[in-house]
Each structure stands twice: as C-alpha cells, then as structure tokens.
Scaffold this motif. Structure first.
Motif, PDB file in Angstrom:
ATOM      1  N   MET A   1       0.834  -1.197   0.000  1.00 12.37           N
ATOM      2  CA  MET A   1       0.000   0.000   0.000  1.00 12.37           C
ATOM      3  C   MET A   1       0.870   1.249   0.000  1.00 12.37           C
ATOM      4  SD  MET A   1      -3.122   1.025   2.539  1.00 12.37           S
ATOM      5  CE  MET A   1      -2.147   0.996   4.028  1.00 12.37           C
ATOM      6  N   LEU A   2       1.891   1.278   0.842  1.00 10.61           N
ATOM      7  CA  LEU A   2       2.745   2.459   0.927  1.00 10.61           C
ATOM      8  C   LEU A   2       3.553   2.651  -0.353  1.00 10.61           C
ATOM      9  CD1 LEU A   2       4.004   2.057   4.595  1.00 10.61           C
ATOM     10  CD2 LEU A   2       2.315   3.683   3.751  1.00 10.61           C
ATOM     11  N   ARG A   3       3.846   1.564  -1.038  1.00 13.45           N
ATOM     12  CA  ARG A   3       4.593   1.681  -2.305  1.00 13.45           C
ATOM     13  C   ARG A   3       3.744   2.324  -3.392  1.00 13.45           C
ATOM     14  NH1 ARG A   3       6.257  -3.547  -1.964  1.00 13.45           N
ATOM     15  NH2 ARG A   3       4.971  -4.196  -3.726  1.00 13.45           N
ATOM     16  N   TYR A   4       2.456   2.045  -3.392  1.00 14.88           N
ATOM     17  CA  TYR A   4       1.607   2.455  -4.504  1.00 14.88           C
ATOM     18  C   TYR A   4       0.802   3.723  -4.237  1.00 14.88           C
ATOM     19  CZ  TYR A   4       2.565  -2.192  -6.402  1.00 14.88           C
ATOM     20  OH  TYR A   4       3.181  -3.313  -6.905  1.00 14.88           O
ATOM     21  N   LEU A   5       0.868   4.244  -3.018  1.00 13.45           N
ATOM     22  CA  LEU A   5       0.088   5.433  -2.666  1.00 13.45           C
ATOM     23  C   LEU A   5       0.995   6.528  -2.126  1.00 13.45           C
ATOM     24  CD1 LEU A   5      -2.959   3.889  -0.770  1.00 13.45           C
ATOM     25  CD2 LEU A   5      -2.984   4.896  -3.045  1.00 13.45           C
ATOM     26  N   SER A   6       0.517   7.747  -2.297  1.00 16.93           N
ATOM     27  CA  SER A   6       1.199   8.894  -1.706  1.00 16.93           C
ATOM     28  C   SER A   6       0.126   9.866  -1.244  1.00 16.93           C
ATOM     29  CB  SER A   6       2.101   9.566  -2.746  1.00 16.93           C
ATOM     30  OG  SER A   6       2.626  10.774  -2.240  1.00 16.93           O
ATOM     31  N   ALA A   7       0.372  10.510  -0.102  1.00 15.93           N
ATOM     32  CA  ALA A   7      -0.580  11.501   0.411  1.00 15.93           C
ATOM     33  C   ALA A   7       0.160  12.472   1.316  1.00 15.93           C
ATOM     34  CB  ALA A   7      -1.720  10.827   1.178  1.00 15.93           C
ATOM     35  N   GLU A   8      -0.267  13.725   1.283  1.00 13.77           N
ATOM     36  CA  GLU A   8       0.347  14.732   2.149  1.00 13.77           C
ATOM     37  C   GLU A   8       0.013  14.480   3.612  1.00 13.77           C
ATOM     38  OE1 GLU A   8      -0.787  18.584   0.785  1.00 13.77           O
ATOM     39  OE2 GLU A   8      -0.294  18.129  -1.313  1.00 13.77           O
ATOM     40  N   ARG A   9      -1.186  13.966   3.866  1.00 12.00           N
ATOM     41  CA  ARG A   9      -1.599  13.671   5.240  1.00 12.00           C
ATOM     42  C   ARG A   9      -2.729  12.645   5.183  1.00 12.00           C
ATOM     43  NH1 ARG A   9      -3.619  18.605   3.655  1.00 12.00           N
ATOM     44  NH2 ARG A   9      -5.847  18.928   3.928  1.00 12.00           N
ATOM     45  N   GLY A  10      -3.017  12.046   6.324  1.00  7.96           N
ATOM     46  CA  GLY A  10      -4.147  11.124   6.385  1.00  7.96           C
ATOM     47  C   GLY A  10      -3.788   9.658   6.342  1.00  7.96           C
ATOM     48  N   PHE A  11      -2.483   9.320   6.371  1.00  8.53           N
ATOM     49  CA  PHE A  11      -2.138   7.903   6.297  1.00  8.53           C
ATOM     50  C   PHE A  11      -2.544   7.136   7.548  1.00  8.53           C
ATOM     51  CE2 PHE A  11       0.638   7.979   2.473  1.00  8.53           C
ATOM     52  CZ  PHE A  11       0.171   6.806   1.920  1.00  8.53           C
ATOM     53  N   GLU A  12      -2.658   7.842   8.685  1.00  9.54           N
ATOM     54  CA  GLU A  12      -3.103   7.152   9.895  1.00  9.54           C
ATOM     55  C   GLU A  12      -4.511   6.596   9.692  1.00  9.54           C
ATOM     56  OE1 GLU A  12      -2.129  10.284   9.735  1.00  9.54           O
ATOM     57  OE2 GLU A  12      -0.181  10.312  10.755  1.00  9.54           O
ATOM     58  N   GLU A  13      -5.357   7.376   9.040  1.00  7.18           N
ATOM     59  CA  GLU A  13      -6.736   6.935   8.792  1.00  7.18           C
ATOM     60  C   GLU A  13      -6.758   5.712   7.887  1.00  7.18           C
ATOM     61  OE1 GLU A  13      -8.059  10.264   6.665  1.00  7.18           O
ATOM     62  OE2 GLU A  13      -7.497  11.686   8.237  1.00  7.18           O
ATOM     63  N   ILE A  14      -5.966   5.750   6.817  1.00  3.80           N
ATOM     64  CA  ILE A  14      -6.034   4.678   5.837  1.00  3.80           C
ATOM     65  C   ILE A  14      -5.392   3.404   6.380  1.00  3.80           C
ATOM     66  CG2 ILE A  14      -3.918   4.974   4.464  1.00  3.80           C
ATOM     67  CD1 ILE A  14      -7.480   4.812   3.033  1.00  3.80           C
ATOM     68  N   GLU A  15      -4.375   3.565   7.234  1.00  3.64           N
ATOM     69  CA  GLU A  15      -3.766   2.385   7.858  1.00  3.64           C
ATOM     70  C   GLU A  15      -4.728   1.741   8.857  1.00  3.64           C
ATOM     71  OE1 GLU A  15       1.013   3.028   7.767  1.00  3.64           O
ATOM     72  OE2 GLU A  15      -0.095   4.236   9.211  1.00  3.64           O
ATOM     73  N   GLU A  16      -5.468   2.578   9.584  1.00  2.00           N
ATOM     74  CA  GLU A  16      -6.475   2.051  10.507  1.00  2.00           C
ATOM     75  C   GLU A  16      -7.566   1.307   9.734  1.00  2.00           C
ATOM     76  OE1 GLU A  16      -9.693   3.708  13.806  1.00  2.00           O
ATOM     77  OE2 GLU A  16      -8.117   5.033  13.051  1.00  2.00           O
ATOM     78  N   ALA A  17      -7.972   1.886   8.606  1.00  2.00           N
ATOM     79  CA  ALA A  17      -8.989   1.237   7.779  1.00  2.00           C
ATOM     80  C   ALA A  17      -8.471  -0.096   7.229  1.00  2.00           C
ATOM     81  CB  ALA A  17      -9.391   2.163   6.630  1.00  2.00           C
ATOM     82  N   PHE A  18      -7.189  -0.135   6.854  1.00  2.00           N
ATOM     83  CA  PHE A  18      -6.631  -1.371   6.310  1.00  2.00           C
ATOM     84  C   PHE A  18      -6.590  -2.478   7.360  1.00  2.00           C
ATOM     85  CE2 PHE A  18      -3.174  -4.083   4.641  1.00  2.00           C
ATOM     86  CZ  PHE A  18      -3.686  -4.312   3.371  1.00  2.00           C
ATOM     87  N   SER A  19      -6.299  -2.101   8.602  1.00  2.00           N
ATOM     88  CA  SER A  19      -6.311  -3.091   9.684  1.00  2.00           C
ATOM     89  C   SER A  19      -7.706  -3.666   9.870  1.00  2.00           C
ATOM     90  CB  SER A  19      -5.827  -2.449  10.985  1.00  2.00           C
ATOM     91  OG  SER A  19      -4.484  -2.048  10.884  1.00  2.00           O
ATOM     92  N   LEU A  20      -8.714  -2.785   9.805  1.00  2.00           N
ATOM     93  CA  LEU A  20     -10.094  -3.234   9.915  1.00  2.00           C
ATOM     94  C   LEU A  20     -10.463  -4.141   8.740  1.00  2.00           C
ATOM     95  CD1 LEU A  20     -12.860  -3.035  11.351  1.00  2.00           C
ATOM     96  CD2 LEU A  20     -13.302  -0.967  10.014  1.00  2.00           C
ATOM     97  N   TYR A  21     -10.022  -3.770   7.572  1.00  2.00           N
ATOM     98  CA  TYR A  21     -10.282  -4.539   6.350  1.00  2.00           C
ATOM     99  C   TYR A  21      -9.729  -5.957   6.469  1.00  2.00           C
ATOM    100  CZ  TYR A  21     -10.088  -5.391   1.218  1.00  2.00           C
ATOM    101  OH  TYR A  21     -10.239  -5.870  -0.051  1.00  2.00           O
ATOM    102  N   LYS A  22      -8.492  -6.077   6.938  1.00  2.00           N
ATOM    103  CA  LYS A  22      -7.880  -7.400   7.071  1.00  2.00           C
ATOM    104  C   LYS A  22      -8.517  -8.200   8.210  1.00  2.00           C
ATOM    105  CE  LYS A  22      -4.725  -8.928   5.314  1.00  2.00           C
ATOM    106  NZ  LYS A  22      -3.274  -8.715   5.310  1.00  2.00           N
ATOM    107  N   GLY A  23      -8.888  -7.507   9.296  1.00  2.00           N
ATOM    108  CA  GLY A  23      -9.360  -8.214  10.476  1.00  2.00           C
ATOM    109  C   GLY A  23     -10.829  -8.593  10.438  1.00  2.00           C
ATOM    110  N   SER A  24     -11.609  -7.951   9.554  1.00  2.00           N
ATOM    111  CA  SER A  24     -13.059  -8.177   9.536  1.00  2.00           C
ATOM    112  C   SER A  24     -13.499  -9.256   8.551  1.00  2.00           C
ATOM    113  CB  SER A  24     -13.779  -6.871   9.177  1.00  2.00           C
ATOM    114  OG  SER A  24     -13.475  -6.505   7.837  1.00  2.00           O
ATOM    115  N   GLY A  25     -12.559  -9.767   7.769  1.00  2.00           N
ATOM    116  CA  GLY A  25     -12.937 -10.738   6.741  1.00  2.00           C
ATOM    117  C   GLY A  25     -13.280 -10.098   5.415  1.00  2.00           C
ATOM    118  N   ALA A  26     -13.271  -8.760   5.358  1.00  2.00           N
ATOM    119  CA  ALA A  26     -13.595  -8.080   4.107  1.00  2.00           C
ATOM    120  C   ALA A  26     -12.574  -8.389   3.020  1.00  2.00           C
ATOM    121  CB  ALA A  26     -13.679  -6.565   4.341  1.00  2.00           C
TER     122      ALA A  26
END
Length: 430
Positions: free
Chosen positions: A1-26
């Motif tokens: 994810m970090l290799r393919y994305l760039s953002a000035e801010r907000g990576f904490e949000e997207i990393e939290e979402a990714f953890s939820l994505y992996k942990g929820s079965g989605a």
C-alpha cells in the motif's frame, strides 16, 4: 500500500482502515468480487460519444490494474473503504492522495476507482429496499461533467475526489432541492434547548480565541485582526456557563448561565447530522428548505433507522452575516440565513470569491451583489464562510418562522461590528 500510494496527510486513517479490512474478513470477500464491470466502460463511452482513443485509455488502465495482483487488491481495498459507513467522518486522506505506480493513463485511475464504487453502493441500498429511483441517477450528476471535461481536455483526472466520491458510492441523496449525506458533528460547542420555551442556546467551549468582530480566531484571520477575547466555559451540578453563540454567526463576549433543570443538551460533538449541500439553480428559499429537510428526515428514518439524526449542518459563503447587511431582508440569501443557527468557523472569503466570482482585485463587477462585495473589499474588510445548524425538532414550519434568531441578536451583531470599527453600511453609502 505504501509503495503504490502517496498523500500529504491522512495515512493514519487509511492504515487504521486497512487493519479493519484485514481483520473483519472483508479482504477475503472483496478478493472474490470483480473490480469493475467493463461493460460499464463501454456504456459510458457510447453514451457520451467518446472517440476511440479516449475510450481505449479506460481499458488500458483497467489492464494495468487487473494485471497486477497487488494493485488490484489495493483498488479493491480503497473501494471497500470508500463505500463503508463512516458516519460522515471523511478525514484527510482522500482529499490529497495520489497513485504512485507507473501508468500509461495516470489521469484515468481515480475515475475507475470511483466507477467501481457504484455496484457496491447499489448493493447496500438494495439490501435496505431503497427504491431505485432515489439513487440510480446520483453517479451521473458527477459522471456527466467528468466526461465533458475528458472530451474537452483529453484529461480524465478527478478534480474534486472528496466531493465526487459521495455520488459514486451512493451515500448522498437529492431530496427536492438539496443534497443530504450523513455527517458527524465535531465543532467545540453544544446547543441547549429550554424545556419550557423550546428556545435553543449555544455555548462555545473554553479556550478558543475570538476576534473583536466575533469571529473564531484562526490562522486564516489571526494576522489581520486585532485580538478580542478567549472563550470561557464551565459546568457544575446546577448549570452550564459559557460564551453565548449569537445565531447571526458570531461568538459573543457575553457569558451566559443555563440552569440544568431548565435546559437539556440538544446537540453535542459526536452527534450525527445530515450535511446539507446546495446545488446551483433556482429554488433556494424557505419553502423548498422545509420540504427537502422533511423528505430527508423521513428517508433516513425509514431506510437507515439505526442512524440517530439530530438535525442538519452545512458550511457556505451564503451564511456570512455580513451579507445580511448588504441585502434586503426579503432576499432568499437573508431569508434562509435567518432560519439557521449560524456560527463562526474562523474562515475567510475564499469560498465567496470563488462562488460569487469577485475578488479584491476585480475591475468589472456585474451584479448588484458583486458590486457591493467589491466595495467591502476595497474598504479593507473581508467576508467569512460560516457554518449553520438546524435541529430536527425545528424543521416543521421553518418556512414560516425564525426558530433561533431574535431581534436582539441582530442588534448585538451590529454593535459588535461597530465596536470593532467595521462600518459596512457606510461603505455602501459611499
């Protein structure tokens, strides 16, 4: 994810979402779902008469996504995150993110991501038995101007991803005249309702700087405005005490005390509202306001009953109380303003300059309002984008009354401006 994305801010949000994505079965569920039906690309190409060279770029970009398992998995994760219910908390990531992988058609990638959201958003609404006519056209409110841009410029870059995503994910709805989408209220104040009189009073939390003209101090206006005061707030078993929020759209120097036996909390940070958005065109008036809000409340009560909607929120240049000094009280801008509980957010005139097409350097104002606004700028004054609240209980008959504003509020507002040395009425006379 970090290799393919760039953002000035907000990576904490997207990393939290990714953890939820992996942990929820989605992750497993989304891996089985196609990214995007190519038939949709063919239909859009035909509907908007795209030349072959432009249409082909969609499929080249699709091949790049589907041909790389990591990139395809990333797109599916982003689609999941865009379409999930977040209570209107968008964060910063989608305001400024970029794809970093090499592409022959880099301007197409965000558009394809948005298109992929339509099928997921549609499934959610079908499961809730929402009538198809309510949502089927929503994506096209943004697809049409996107295709117009693509045809005229050969560039399909999505210019306002943060706004457009609501339409493609089908999380925003048009009811009569206005758009509505869930929004979690987060500003540092509370509204209180008198249990007997029903009157609503706002008290700002402590520690906020306020300029002499009643605006919330911010980096945007701090350097240009003489200091005013700092807000005070305290609460004990008997009362709430703090700086009164004048519903004209300023924070008052006056500290009020509200007895807990007489007042109850009507709105607090964390409560769920419906964000209210204003498309261009005719019909910006109190009658259509009441009709649209009533329809929106009925819709969410029926199809999203788990959402405890407290009312409505919006942010606009149209709510600036200084406009009420430039215009007749019967104009739609002033008439609508006076039905809202307006409040300062410390913003300047950027939105007004953009939407009204007038800047301090304008030389050819056309409309009466443009000429008046330019005169205010030339006098060295500014305007302020302002926010508003309408509570759910105050929607009935709002077309016929001002639920929050009283004559003494207008008098105080004018006195605050006068004491700050701001005389807009004199500017107009001159």
């Amino acid at each position: 994810m970090l290799r393919y994305l760039s953002a000035e801010r907000g990576f904490e949000e997207i990393e939290e979402a990714f953890s939820l994505y992996k942990g929820s079965g989605a992750w497993e569920r989304e891996s089985e779902r196609p990214f995007l039906d190519r038939n949709l690309l063919r239909e859009l190409s035909e509907k908007y008469s795209l030349p072959e060279r432009l249409s082909d770029r969609f499929f080249i970009a699709m091949d790049e996504i589907e041909g790389n398992p990591e990139i395809c998995a990333l797109f599916k994760f982003l689609r999941w995150d865009l379409c999930r219910y977040k209570k209107g908390i968008d964060g910063d990531f989608y305001l400024n993110f970029k794809f970093e992988y090499e592409s022959k058609c880099p301007d197409v990638r965000k558009f394809l991501l948005l298109l992929s959201c339509i099928s997921v958003g549609t499934e959610v609404l079908k499961e809730r038995n929402v009538p198809v006519e309510i949502y089927e056209n929503m994506p096209y409110y943004r697809i049409e101007p996107q295709m117009k841009q693509y045809l005229e410029t050969d560039n399909c870059e999505v210019l306002d991803f943060g706004w457009d995503k609501n339409f493609y994910a089908l999380t925003i709805f048009l009811f009569d005249r206005f758009y509505f989408t869930p929004y979690t209220f987060g500003d540092p104040f509370r509204l209180y309702r008198n249990k007997k009189s029903d009157r609503v009073t706002g008290l700002y939390f402590g520690g906020a700087g306020v300029t002499r003209d009643g605006q919330l101090e911010s980096d945007e206006n701090k350097k240009d405005t003489l200091p005013g005061f700092e807000t005070f707030y305290e609460e004990d078993d008997g009362a709430y005490r703090g700086n009164y929020m004048n519903p004209c759209g300023i924070i008052s120097k006056k500290v009020m005390s509200l007895s807990k036996k007489d007042f109850e909390i009507a709105l607090k940070p964390g409560d769920l509202l419906l964000a209210f958005h204003i498309p261009g065109g005719e019909g910006y008036n109190p009658r259509r306001l009441e009709k649209s809000m009533t329809m929106a409340l009925a819709f969410y009560e029926k199809y999203f009953p788990e959402m405890d909607i407290k009312g409505f929120w919006s942010e606009s240049w149209l709510y600036d109380p200084r406009l009420s000094l430039l215009l007749d009280k019967d104009t739609n801008i002033v008439s609508m303003q006076r039905r809202f509980y307006c409040y300062s957010i410390g913003a300047g005139s950027d939105m007004l300059q953009k939407e009204l097409h007038v800047t301090p350097d304008s030389t050819d104002p056309v409309t009466s309002l443009q000429k008046k606004a330019l005169a205010v700028f030339k006098a060295g004054y500014d305007f302020h984008t302002t926010s508003m609240i309408v509570l759910k209980d105050d929607v009935p008959n709002i077309k016929d009354r001002y639920p929050y504003l009283k004559d003494e509020n207008i008098k105080e507002y004018k006195a605050v401006l006068k004491n700050a040395g701001i005389d807009i009425l004199k500017v107009l006379e001159d």
